[in-house]
Scaffold this motif. Sequence first.
Motif, PDB file in Angstrom:
ATOM      1  N   MET A  88       0.829  -1.207   0.000  1.00 59.77           N
ATOM      2  CA  MET A  88       0.000   0.000   0.000  1.00 59.77           C
ATOM      3  C   MET A  88       0.861   1.253   0.000  1.00 59.77           C
ATOM      4  N   GLN A 126      -5.248   4.129   2.169  1.00 58.89           N
ATOM      5  CA  GLN A 126      -5.870   2.858   1.768  1.00 58.89           C
ATOM      6  C   GLN A 126      -6.245   2.033   2.995  1.00 58.89           C
ATOM      7  N   CYS A 155     -11.338   2.908   2.263  1.00 59.70           N
ATOM      8  CA  CYS A 155     -10.336   2.765   3.321  1.00 59.70           C
ATOM      9  C   CYS A 155     -10.672   1.587   4.225  1.00 59.70           C
TER      10      CYS A 155
END
Length: 333
Positions: A143, A274, A309
């Motif tokens: 990420m 994220q 998220c």
Amino acid sequence: MGIRAGSSEPRTDDLVLALDFGGTKLAAAIVDLGQEKIVSPVVRQQTPVSEGASGTLKAMIACGQQALAAFEQPERIKAVGISFGGPVSNDRKRVLLSNHVSNWDGVPLVDEISQAFQLPAVMDNDGNVAALGEWWFGGHRLMDNLAYIQISTGVGGGFILNRQLYRGSGLAGEPGHYIVDVNGPLCSCGRHGCLESVCSGWAIARQGREALLKGSGSCPTLIRLSQNKPEAVNAAMVFEACRALDPDCVAIVQSALSNLAFMVVNLITCLDPQVAVLGGGLTRSRDIFEKYFMSVLVEQMHPFFKERCRIEFSALNGNELLLGAALLTQVQA
Ligand SMILES: [Zn+2]
């Protein structure tokens, strides 16, 4: 700043002594970055708060030496990585302050540790170190953007943005001092109503003590657990009394964790990460967090961000600071 070696991979042969200066506990261990794990016993002790910075430093050096002595090939250790539980100077050589232990102001901790172990040393504050540990070792290294929030004695945090630790001008990552109630209790920073003053180990314990002293009889379980001694109350007791549905303790936990949820929602709206990872001792009471934090978070999350998220709890069992401190030695300034 980035992870060394261009390939975004840490060097695989490094062994590092990792030190974690917490407000209540000290820990030292040897981390093998190639094997991605702790390879010595973790030496822990209570922070000797009454002995100030010099006593704490001495105790930590002894912990580090004990970890080295238990390791078969101490000569293979290449560096020391330090996590400090408080803000550090922009060049990350000196401590600025500890809210828990006196006389840390200005201590050149990197030089002190480097001299004590005759090894190069690097340091950062615990929020940044834990964010780094979570990102790399917690299953999130693919990420680009991660927010980490730590809820323990105090509240800290750190952000990985575009695969780099985001430090702002040096002090970024202090979600504990987001003001959630301007008329709220006094915070360690001198202002009123910071998140840390309502939702942290010390704040929840303080509110439990206040409930006991109020003597309204609305916290029978807390009275039993603490034997009616206000000074004995800790956050774990307030959580336990909340599980037993003591009205005062349910109210404390509800207010603390909904304020935490508001802060996390706001943080996500600002940063668009994220993943947001929650760690620290308090979050290990997962049932309490599911019931009083996640429910509010899901309800309050901006619709755009709900699908974008992920919200996760740390899976590193409290080792994120030692692992992150070791990885710090691979991060270019
Ligand atoms: Zn504050």
